[in-house]
Design a protein around this motif. Sequence first.
Motif, PDB file in Angstrom:
ATOM      1  N   ILE A  35       0.852  -1.182   0.000  1.00  0.00           N
ATOM      2  CA  ILE A  35       0.000   0.000   0.000  1.00  0.00           C
ATOM      3  C   ILE A  35       0.892   1.238   0.000  1.00  0.00           C
ATOM      4  CG2 ILE A  35      -1.854   1.215   1.190  1.00  0.00           C
ATOM      5  CD1 ILE A  35      -2.485  -1.489   2.589  1.00  0.00           C
ATOM      6  N   HIS A  36       0.775   2.052  -1.033  1.00  0.00           N
ATOM      7  CA  HIS A  36       1.584   3.261  -1.174  1.00  0.00           C
ATOM      8  C   HIS A  36       0.907   4.404  -0.406  1.00  0.00           C
ATOM      9  CE1 HIS A  36       4.221   1.947  -4.691  1.00  0.00           C
ATOM     10  NE2 HIS A  36       3.446   0.916  -4.416  1.00  0.00           N
ATOM     11  N   THR A  37       1.633   4.982   0.530  1.00  0.00           N
ATOM     12  CA  THR A  37       1.087   6.030   1.377  1.00  0.00           C
ATOM     13  C   THR A  37       2.234   6.884   1.889  1.00  0.00           C
ATOM     14  OG1 THR A  37      -0.340   6.455   3.291  1.00  0.00           O
ATOM     15  CG2 THR A  37       1.174   4.586   3.451  1.00  0.00           C
ATOM     16  N   SER A  38       1.981   7.708   2.889  1.00  0.00           N
ATOM     17  CA  SER A  38       3.043   8.454   3.572  1.00  0.00           C
ATOM     18  C   SER A  38       3.011   8.080   5.048  1.00  0.00           C
ATOM     19  CB  SER A  38       2.836   9.963   3.425  1.00  0.00           C
ATOM     20  OG  SER A  38       3.763  10.660   4.249  1.00  0.00           O
ATOM     21  N   ILE A  39       4.176   7.722   5.578  1.00  0.00           N
ATOM     22  CA  ILE A  39       4.263   7.396   7.008  1.00  0.00           C
ATOM     23  C   ILE A  39       4.928   8.532   7.786  1.00  0.00           C
ATOM     24  CG2 ILE A  39       4.373   4.929   6.513  1.00  0.00           C
ATOM     25  CD1 ILE A  39       7.412   5.149   7.327  1.00  0.00           C
ATOM     26  N   ALA A  40       5.010   9.712   7.166  1.00  0.00           N
ATOM     27  CA  ALA A  40       5.707  10.836   7.803  1.00  0.00           C
ATOM     28  C   ALA A  40       5.087  11.194   9.148  1.00  0.00           C
ATOM     29  CB  ALA A  40       5.687  12.041   6.864  1.00  0.00           C
ATOM     30  N   MET A  41       3.747  11.256   9.217  1.00  0.00           N
ATOM     31  CA  MET A  41       3.091  11.631  10.462  1.00  0.00           C
ATOM     32  C   MET A  41       3.293  10.566  11.532  1.00  0.00           C
ATOM     33  SD  MET A  41       1.404  14.023  11.908  1.00  0.00           S
ATOM     34  CE  MET A  41       0.813  14.979  10.505  1.00  0.00           C
ATOM     35  N   ALA A  42       3.164   9.296  11.143  1.00  0.00           N
ATOM     36  CA  ALA A  42       3.370   8.212  12.108  1.00  0.00           C
ATOM     37  C   ALA A  42       4.810   8.194  12.603  1.00  0.00           C
ATOM     38  CB  ALA A  42       3.009   6.878  11.468  1.00  0.00           C
ATOM     39  N   GLY A  43       5.751   8.472  11.709  1.00  0.00           N
ATOM     40  CA  GLY A  43       7.151   8.499  12.096  1.00  0.00           C
ATOM     41  C   GLY A  43       7.477   9.646  13.021  1.00  0.00           C
ATOM     42  N   LYS A  44       6.782  10.761  12.828  1.00  0.00           N
ATOM     43  CA  LYS A  44       7.042  11.948  13.646  1.00  0.00           C
ATOM     44  C   LYS A  44       6.416  11.828  15.024  1.00  0.00           C
ATOM     45  CE  LYS A  44       6.351  16.974  13.658  1.00  0.00           C
ATOM     46  NZ  LYS A  44       5.798  18.143  12.897  1.00  0.00           N
ATOM     47  N   GLU A  45       5.148  11.363  15.079  1.00  0.00           N
ATOM     48  CA  GLU A  45       4.411  11.329  16.334  1.00  0.00           C
ATOM     49  C   GLU A  45       4.426   9.944  16.995  1.00  0.00           C
ATOM     50  OE1 GLU A  45       0.503  12.754  15.585  1.00  0.00           O
ATOM     51  OE2 GLU A  45       1.175  14.766  14.997  1.00  0.00           O
ATOM     52  N   ASP A  46       4.924   8.939  16.256  1.00  0.00           N
ATOM     53  CA  ASP A  46       4.977   7.571  16.783  1.00  0.00           C
ATOM     54  C   ASP A  46       3.582   7.058  17.147  1.00  0.00           C
ATOM     55  OD1 ASP A  46       6.226   5.201  17.352  1.00  0.00           O
ATOM     56  OD2 ASP A  46       6.838   5.768  19.375  1.00  0.00           O
ATOM     57  N   LYS A  47       2.613   7.383  16.268  1.00  0.00           N
ATOM     58  CA  LYS A  47       1.235   6.945  16.464  1.00  0.00           C
ATOM     59  C   LYS A  47       0.745   6.253  15.202  1.00  0.00           C
ATOM     60  CE  LYS A  47      -0.075  10.584  19.736  1.00  0.00           C
ATOM     61  NZ  LYS A  47      -1.004  11.726  19.992  1.00  0.00           N
ATOM     62  N   CYS A  85      -7.628  -3.360   0.497  1.00  0.00           N
ATOM     63  CA  CYS A  85      -6.406  -2.835   1.120  1.00  0.00           C
ATOM     64  C   CYS A  85      -6.383  -1.316   1.160  1.00  0.00           C
ATOM     65  CB  CYS A  85      -5.179  -3.347   0.376  1.00  0.00           C
ATOM     66  SG  CYS A  85      -4.796  -5.088   0.661  1.00  0.00           S
ATOM     67  N   ILE A  86      -6.708  -0.699   0.044  1.00  0.00           N
ATOM     68  CA  ILE A  86      -6.558   0.757  -0.041  1.00  0.00           C
ATOM     69  C   ILE A  86      -7.690   1.482   0.668  1.00  0.00           C
ATOM     70  CG2 ILE A  86      -7.818   1.268  -2.173  1.00  0.00           C
ATOM     71  CD1 ILE A  86      -5.359   2.935  -3.018  1.00  0.00           C
ATOM     72  N   ASP A  87      -8.807   0.779   0.904  1.00  0.00           N
ATOM     73  CA  ASP A  87      -9.955   1.412   1.551  1.00  0.00           C
ATOM     74  C   ASP A  87      -9.824   1.442   3.064  1.00  0.00           C
ATOM     75  OD1 ASP A  87     -12.394   2.750   1.267  1.00  0.00           O
ATOM     76  OD2 ASP A  87     -13.547   0.939   1.702  1.00  0.00           O
ATOM     77  N   VAL A  88      -8.742   0.892   3.596  1.00  0.00           N
ATOM     78  CA  VAL A  88      -8.520   0.900   5.044  1.00  0.00           C
ATOM     79  C   VAL A  88      -8.375   2.329   5.549  1.00  0.00           C
ATOM     80  CG1 VAL A  88      -6.899   0.242   6.870  1.00  0.00           C
ATOM     81  CG2 VAL A  88      -7.523  -1.394   5.100  1.00  0.00           C
ATOM     82  N   THR A  89      -7.763   3.176   4.750  1.00  0.00           N
ATOM     83  CA  THR A  89      -7.520   4.560   5.155  1.00  0.00           C
ATOM     84  C   THR A  89      -7.595   5.478   3.948  1.00  0.00           C
ATOM     85  OG1 THR A  89      -5.878   6.083   6.076  1.00  0.00           O
ATOM     86  CG2 THR A  89      -5.041   4.166   4.904  1.00  0.00           C
ATOM     87  N   GLY A  90      -7.944   6.721   4.197  1.00  0.00           N
ATOM     88  CA  GLY A  90      -8.003   7.701   3.118  1.00  0.00           C
ATOM     89  C   GLY A  90      -6.636   8.154   2.659  1.00  0.00           C
ATOM     90  N   SER A  91      -5.587   7.794   3.411  1.00  0.00           N
ATOM     91  CA  SER A  91      -4.238   8.239   3.050  1.00  0.00           C
ATOM     92  C   SER A  91      -3.565   7.320   2.032  1.00  0.00           C
ATOM     93  CB  SER A  91      -3.364   8.335   4.298  1.00  0.00           C
ATOM     94  OG  SER A  91      -3.179   7.055   4.883  1.00  0.00           O
ATOM     95  N   GLY A  92      -4.159   6.165   1.749  1.00  0.00           N
ATOM     96  CA  GLY A  92      -3.585   5.264   0.762  1.00  0.00           C
ATOM     97  C   GLY A  92      -3.746   5.810  -0.643  1.00  0.00           C
ATOM     98  N   LEU A  93      -2.648   5.912  -1.372  1.00  0.00           N
ATOM     99  CA  LEU A  93      -2.685   6.487  -2.715  1.00  0.00           C
ATOM    100  C   LEU A  93      -2.767   5.421  -3.798  1.00  0.00           C
ATOM    101  CD1 LEU A  93       0.059   9.248  -2.312  1.00  0.00           C
ATOM    102  CD2 LEU A  93      -2.430   9.559  -2.281  1.00  0.00           C
ATOM    103  N   ALA A  94      -2.130   4.293  -3.578  1.00  0.00           N
ATOM    104  CA  ALA A  94      -2.099   3.234  -4.592  1.00  0.00           C
ATOM    105  C   ALA A  94      -1.772   1.917  -3.910  1.00  0.00           C
ATOM    106  CB  ALA A  94      -1.063   3.545  -5.674  1.00  0.00           C
ATOM    107  N   VAL A  95      -1.990   0.820  -4.642  1.00  0.00           N
ATOM    108  CA  VAL A  95      -1.707  -0.494  -4.069  1.00  0.00           C
ATOM    109  C   VAL A  95      -1.239  -1.445  -5.162  1.00  0.00           C
ATOM    110  CG1 VAL A  95      -4.122  -1.210  -4.280  1.00  0.00           C
ATOM    111  CG2 VAL A  95      -2.629  -2.389  -2.658  1.00  0.00           C
ATOM    112  N   TYR A  96      -0.218  -2.199  -4.839  1.00  0.00           N
ATOM    113  CA  TYR A  96       0.272  -3.284  -5.688  1.00  0.00           C
ATOM    114  C   TYR A  96      -0.158  -4.588  -5.056  1.00  0.00           C
ATOM    115  CZ  TYR A  96       3.652  -6.862  -7.157  1.00  0.00           C
ATOM    116  OH  TYR A  96       4.226  -8.024  -7.593  1.00  0.00           O
TER     117      TYR A  96
END
Length: 299
Positions: A35-47, A85-96
């Motif tokens: 699942i292609h997304t951004s983990i920047a927020m999770a990495g910053k806040e550890d949530k 897979c991609i419908d789990v979250t609105g932040s998912g941009l694409a999926v292989y």
Amino acid sequence: MADKIILRDLQVRTILGNDSWERKKLQPVVITAEIHTSIAMAGKEDKLTGSVHYGMACKRVMKLAESNHGILSLEAFTEEVARACIDVTGSGLAVYVYARNPRALLHAEYAGVEIYRTRKDLFGSWTNDSTEEENMQEAGSAIAARAAAVDAGGVLKSEDNLVIKHLSLSTIIGINLWERHYKQVLNISLTIHTARSTEGTVGVHDKTSRPWTYRKVADEVTEMVEKTSYRTVEALAIAIARTAIKQCKVPKLTVRVEKPSAVVFAACSAVEITRSIDDFSTSSALTSGVASLNLSAVA
């Protein structure tokens, strides 16, 4: 470039297929999803709320497999897995997604389907609210992220792959005297490249009008290979491509032929080629080179 949340080799059991036996028996399917997304927020806040919950993605895929979904083909099931897979979250941009059925073919390791879908491919919009999609003034970063998600698909942006992995067949192959008398086992892998549907990318197309199935291709290739007696793996690989394209009407094919007994201290020697219908047209047949080395009548 987007980050990825990966589920590798998730094993599920589901009902797939057209005939009565397949509709009664649960079959194993092994799924890899990225699942292609951004983990920047999770990495910053550890949530975890700032990322894709892979546990939820796993549960959704398993729920789909165990449901009375009525899906016939592995291709359609793979697309529904992508949607789950991609419908789990609105932040998912694409999926292989790469889904493999290890019981699909008797003499092959598995038959599989490989696809890449963006959120817009699956739902018709990059956001959950189509009105918002049309009216919002998108930030440059969001536009760039979506463009990167599209580009990340590579060739899978425009085509899906159907894979037959390690079809094990016995045939006469080689130039040595003993090789002209004893059959050897070859492992043949086929990747069928099919163009993505242009009839509307949203939704699952479970019924296709194409003239081939992976079983038909495997059967035609098996019959051809076991009757031949080529001297070179190169000539055999081209003959396999020709059979799949001319007899089964496959549009484009990658063939990999592995010869495990060729080199003593190597797992195998192999030849891999990619051919399309244009390579076996009347004009190209005169210049195909290796195609003229058909020595199947030697034995």
